[in-house]
Write a protein that holds these residues in place. Structure first.
Motif, PDB file in Angstrom:
ATOM      1  N   SER A   3      23.571 194.927 -10.268  1.00  0.00           N
ATOM      2  CA  SER A   3      22.145 195.513 -10.199  1.00  0.00           C
ATOM      3  C   SER A   3      22.232 197.076 -10.326  1.00  0.00           C
ATOM      4  CB  SER A   3      21.520 195.112  -8.625  1.00  0.00           C
ATOM      5  OG  SER A   3      20.350 195.893  -8.611  1.00  0.00           O
ATOM      6  N   ILE A   4      21.428 197.714 -10.953  1.00  0.00           N
ATOM      7  CA  ILE A   4      21.445 199.199 -11.120  1.00  0.00           C
ATOM      8  C   ILE A   4      20.464 199.712 -10.096  1.00  0.00           C
ATOM      9  CG2 ILE A   4      21.848 198.800 -13.323  1.00  0.00           C
ATOM     10  CD1 ILE A   4      18.913 199.568 -14.340  1.00  0.00           C
ATOM     11  N   HIS A   5      19.641 199.193  -9.208  1.00  0.00           N
ATOM     12  CA  HIS A   5      18.683 199.634  -8.471  1.00  0.00           C
ATOM     13  C   HIS A   5      19.346 200.801  -7.547  1.00  0.00           C
ATOM     14  CE1 HIS A   5      15.467 199.940  -5.537  1.00  0.00           C
ATOM     15  NE2 HIS A   5      16.361 199.870  -4.632  1.00  0.00           N
ATOM     16  N   ILE A   6      20.301 200.676  -6.929  1.00  0.00           N
ATOM     17  CA  ILE A   6      20.908 201.716  -5.950  1.00  0.00           C
ATOM     18  C   ILE A   6      21.521 202.726  -6.908  1.00  0.00           C
ATOM     19  CG2 ILE A   6      22.671 202.581  -4.223  1.00  0.00           C
ATOM     20  CD1 ILE A   6      20.253 200.841  -3.288  1.00  0.00           C
ATOM     21  N   VAL A   7      22.231 202.477  -7.836  1.00  0.00           N
ATOM     22  CA  VAL A   7      22.739 203.386  -8.771  1.00  0.00           C
ATOM     23  C   VAL A   7      21.715 204.476  -9.620  1.00  0.00           C
ATOM     24  CG1 VAL A   7      24.430 203.684 -11.019  1.00  0.00           C
ATOM     25  CG2 VAL A   7      25.029 202.292  -9.004  1.00  0.00           C
ATOM     26  N   GLU A   8      20.725 203.789  -9.794  1.00  0.00           N
ATOM     27  CA  GLU A   8      19.645 204.430 -10.387  1.00  0.00           C
ATOM     28  C   GLU A   8      19.056 205.680  -9.430  1.00  0.00           C
ATOM     29  OE1 GLU A   8      16.684 201.864 -13.237  1.00  0.00           O
ATOM     30  OE2 GLU A   8      16.647 201.333 -11.034  1.00  0.00           O
ATOM     31  N   GLN A   9      19.340 205.693  -8.232  1.00  0.00           N
ATOM     32  CA  GLN A   9      18.836 206.735  -7.500  1.00  0.00           C
ATOM     33  C   GLN A   9      19.814 207.859  -7.354  1.00  0.00           C
ATOM     34  OE1 GLN A   9      17.347 204.863  -3.700  1.00  0.00           O
ATOM     35  NE2 GLN A   9      18.012 202.828  -4.440  1.00  0.00           N
ATOM     36  N   PHE A  10      20.854 207.814  -7.877  1.00  0.00           N
ATOM     37  CA  PHE A  10      21.606 209.201  -7.751  1.00  0.00           C
ATOM     38  C   PHE A  10      22.032 209.427  -9.166  1.00  0.00           C
ATOM     39  CE2 PHE A  10      24.604 205.650  -6.853  1.00  0.00           C
ATOM     40  CZ  PHE A  10      25.575 205.858  -7.739  1.00  0.00           C
ATOM     41  N   SER A  11      21.477 208.719 -10.216  1.00  0.00           N
ATOM     42  CA  SER A  11      22.072 208.942 -11.726  1.00  0.00           C
ATOM     43  C   SER A  11      20.934 209.467 -12.669  1.00  0.00           C
ATOM     44  CB  SER A  11      22.542 207.491 -12.160  1.00  0.00           C
ATOM     45  OG  SER A  11      23.389 206.992 -11.464  1.00  0.00           O
ATOM     46  N   ASP A  12      21.504 210.188 -13.593  1.00  0.00           N
ATOM     47  CA  ASP A  12      20.356 210.753 -14.473  1.00  0.00           C
ATOM     48  C   ASP A  12      20.289 209.689 -15.560  1.00  0.00           C
ATOM     49  OD1 ASP A  12      20.037 213.761 -13.700  1.00  0.00           O
ATOM     50  OD2 ASP A  12      22.166 213.443 -13.466  1.00  0.00           O
ATOM     51  N   ARG A  13      21.322 208.840 -15.829  1.00  0.00           N
ATOM     52  CA  ARG A  13      21.422 208.109 -16.911  1.00  0.00           C
ATOM     53  C   ARG A  13      22.167 206.642 -16.447  1.00  0.00           C
ATOM     54  NH1 ARG A  13      22.880 208.853 -23.296  1.00  0.00           N
ATOM     55  NH2 ARG A  13      22.203 206.870 -23.961  1.00  0.00           N
ATOM     56  N   VAL A  14      21.506 205.550 -16.387  1.00  0.00           N
ATOM     57  CA  VAL A  14      22.499 204.504 -16.213  1.00  0.00           C
ATOM     58  C   VAL A  14      22.343 203.353 -17.409  1.00  0.00           C
ATOM     59  CG1 VAL A  14      22.574 202.239 -14.693  1.00  0.00           C
ATOM     60  CG2 VAL A  14      21.482 204.818 -13.829  1.00  0.00           C
ATOM     61  N   ILE A  15      23.680 203.135 -17.689  1.00  0.00           N
ATOM     62  CA  ILE A  15      23.794 201.975 -18.798  1.00  0.00           C
ATOM     63  C   ILE A  15      24.522 200.827 -18.429  1.00  0.00           C
ATOM     64  CG2 ILE A  15      24.918 201.411 -21.048  1.00  0.00           C
ATOM     65  CD1 ILE A  15      24.766 204.607 -21.481  1.00  0.00           C
ATOM     66  N   GLN A  16      24.063 199.498 -18.601  1.00  0.00           N
ATOM     67  CA  GLN A  16      24.750 198.260 -18.226  1.00  0.00           C
ATOM     68  C   GLN A  16      25.629 198.057 -19.225  1.00  0.00           C
ATOM     69  OE1 GLN A  16      21.128 196.019 -16.882  1.00  0.00           O
ATOM     70  NE2 GLN A  16      22.325 195.430 -15.055  1.00  0.00           N
ATOM     71  N   VAL A  17      26.730 197.463 -18.910  1.00  0.00           N
ATOM     72  CA  VAL A  17      27.666 197.265 -19.786  1.00  0.00           C
ATOM     73  C   VAL A  17      28.518 195.878 -19.470  1.00  0.00           C
ATOM     74  CG1 VAL A  17      28.020 199.441 -20.904  1.00  0.00           C
ATOM     75  CG2 VAL A  17      29.520 198.743 -18.937  1.00  0.00           C
ATOM     76  N   TYR A  18      29.289 195.279 -20.341  1.00  0.00           N
ATOM     77  CA  TYR A  18      29.946 194.064 -20.114  1.00  0.00           C
ATOM     78  C   TYR A  18      31.589 194.636 -19.546  1.00  0.00           C
ATOM     79  CZ  TYR A  18      32.739 189.810 -20.646  1.00  0.00           C
ATOM     80  OH  TYR A  18      33.392 188.417 -20.373  1.00  0.00           O
ATOM     81  N   ASP A  19      32.081 195.478 -20.370  1.00  0.00           N
ATOM     82  CA  ASP A  19      33.238 195.738 -19.970  1.00  0.00           C
ATOM     83  C   ASP A  19      33.409 197.211 -20.484  1.00  0.00           C
ATOM     84  OD1 ASP A  19      33.842 195.413 -22.798  1.00  0.00           O
ATOM     85  OD2 ASP A  19      35.189 193.511 -22.435  1.00  0.00           O
ATOM     86  N   PHE A  20      34.739 197.826 -20.602  1.00  0.00           N
ATOM     87  CA  PHE A  20      34.902 199.043 -20.965  1.00  0.00           C
ATOM     88  C   PHE A  20      34.821 199.227 -22.669  1.00  0.00           C
ATOM     89  CE2 PHE A  20      36.492 199.524 -16.711  1.00  0.00           C
ATOM     90  CZ  PHE A  20      35.960 200.634 -16.137  1.00  0.00           C
ATOM     91  N   ASP A  21      35.153 198.075 -23.234  1.00  0.00           N
ATOM     92  CA  ASP A  21      34.946 197.968 -24.436  1.00  0.00           C
ATOM     93  C   ASP A  21      33.706 197.719 -25.307  1.00  0.00           C
ATOM     94  OD1 ASP A  21      36.491 198.073 -26.943  1.00  0.00           O
ATOM     95  OD2 ASP A  21      36.717 195.820 -27.299  1.00  0.00           O
TER      96      ASP A  21
END
Length: 473
Positions: A445-463
């Motif tokens: 979930s991106i709910h908490i991360v959104e509260q301190f981030s300028d941009r949030v990207i959901q990814v599967y892995d680093f590739d």
């Protein structure tokens, strides 16, 4: 002192090999595992054959104890793969040393395979080693006498017979020996390429440049670690891939940052003013245009990059909770890529590993030592997830910098809760210090991360292509 080389080595070659041997744990290890009585001199000759501009086998007979070495060096130096790869190893301390380790390992393995298939060969080796131990004991405990001389004569006869047997085996099993040599050289090149991937930056060809800046002792230690450690190899592969992508991202940013800033003189056809094209098209002014163009006196747009201001650090908060272990080698390649960007931009780099505790590593201007790289490869925290700890540490690092415009990259595959007062204080500091937060969330979930981030990207892995957004900082 007797010459123990079967090549045209000189005092410099012998001194240089001893220096490298003393630096290299890999050479010392392969010497200890040597299946032949004169294995260290053989390693010295293998090194010289790879390093010297014009290595040659000595003409004429050699001592009986060195006949085996001469037979092996004859076979090695005549091999096609050796002749091809020598163009890469000559006068290259690192490749010659790695190649010697690999040749030594493959020679030992080939000899072990022959012993398993040929009982007579195995018996000869055992008898030679037994006789060698006996001679050594005599040297330590007894005065030289006739008995010692007889033993030496017997030992020389044994070595002559052993050499004849070895020549027969090399002839009958030539293909398997050639395969072993080719594999040794291929592995040598892979290790060198891996080092360039680890140490290189985001500029084409920077791997060789950066590698030369590292002391040879550290190069050897890192190379030997990579040669024996699967994790290091995988990290190098990921770092190489990610740095190629980062190179394109950074190049694109550089092009986009170029703008037209007035008019200047020159002959860059892509930047000519429209009026100059009009003069070219007119028959009366065409010749004047061509003259000025050749002399670099035609009017064109002045193109300058945006002013490069010193920025704050690049801070990477990387989740190392237990669930991230499956992506560990990917994440280490990702770390090294961001570090190379920091180095190129002359910015400090701070790595904050976190789970329910944190571990902080600071690298001034993105510089990392080989020993630090090995230590980083071994580090994994495990445990649960706590967001407040790394974010608090990141604020401290950014506050310490006298520069604004820091970049914070936050990577997690977990979830946590943050109280309102913490979020309020963090976002206030973010505004004061003018830093940006890019968060990469791996499948949660991106709910908490959104509260301190300028941009949030959901990814599967680093590739995942979304992860490469981090390379645009």
């Amino acid at each position: 002192m007797k010459n123990r080389s079967v090549l045209n080595t000189d005092a410099y070659d012998k001194r240089r090999f001893k220096e490298i041997f003393d630096m290299s744990l890999g050479l010392q290890k392969v010497r200890g595992e040597g299946a032949l009585p004169m294995f260290e001199p053989l390693l010295a000759d293998i090194w010289a054959s790879l390093y010297k501009m014009k290595p040659e086998i000595l003409a004429g007979d050699v001592d009986s104890v060195l006949k085996v070495n001469k037979t092996l060096m004859d076979r090695i130096m005549a091999d096609e793969s050796f002749v091809y790869y020598r163009s890469f190893t000559r006068l290259d301390d690192l490749l010659s040393a790695i190649g010697t380790v690999k040749f030594g390992e493959k020679t030992n393995q080939w000899l072990a395979d022959q012993k398993e298939e040929d009982e007579d060969f195995q018996k000869q080796i055992q008898e030679i080693h037994a006789m060698q131990r006996r001679l050594q004991e005599q040297d330590w405990q007894e005065e030289p006498g006739s008995g010692s001389r007889v033993s030496e004569e017997i030992f020389n006869e044994m070595m002559t017979k052993f050499d004849e047997k070895l020549q027969q085996l090399l002839q009958n099993n030539s293909h398997s020996f050639s395969q072993a040599l080719a594999q040794a050289m291929q592995e040598t090149k892979q290790v060198k390429d891996g080092l360039k991937s680890l140490l290189g930056g985001c500029s084409a060809g920077s791997g060789d440049v950066e590698l030369k800046k590292v002391p040879l002792r550290d190069q050897l230690a890192l190379a030997e670690k990579m040669a024996s450690d699967k994790t290091m190899k995988e990290i190098a592969e990921w770092a190489g891939r990610f740095k190629q992508i980062a190179r394109k991202k950074q190049k694109s940013i550089h092009k986009e940052s170029m703008g037209r800033r007035g008019v200047t003189l020159g002959n860059d056809i892509e930047r000519l003013l429209p009026m100059e094209f009009g003069l070219y098209m007119h028959s009366l002014s065409k010749n004047d245009f061509l003259r000025r163009f050749v002399e670099g006196q035609t009017m064109q747009y002045e193109q300058k990059g945006r002013e490069v201001l010193e920025k704050g650090p690049i801070v990477l908060c990387l989740d190392q909770s237990g669930s991230m272990y499956k992506l560990d080698t990917q994440s280490k390649g990702f770390i090294l890529t961001l570090m190379s960007i920091a180095k190129r931009q002359r910015r400090d780099f701070c790595l904050i590993l976190f789970s329910t505790l944190t571990e902080i590593h600071k690298y001034e201007k993105g510089e990392i030592k080989g020993s630090d790289m090995v230590s980083l490869a071994r580090t994994f925290l495990g445990g649960g997830t706590n967001f407040a700890l790394p974010l608090d540490q990141a604020m401290n690092v950014i506050n310490e910098s006298r520069f604004k415009q820091a970049d914070l990259v936050f990577v997690t595959d977990g979830e946590d809760t943050l109280n309102d007062s913490f979020l309020l204080e963090f976002n206030k500091k973010k505004k004061e210090k003018d830093f940006n937060v890019l968060s990469l969330v791996l499948g949660s979930s991106i709910h908490i991360v959104e509260q301190f981030s300028d941009r949030v990207i959901q990814v599967y892995d680093f590739d995942d292509a979304g992860s490469f957004t981090a390379f645009e900082i």
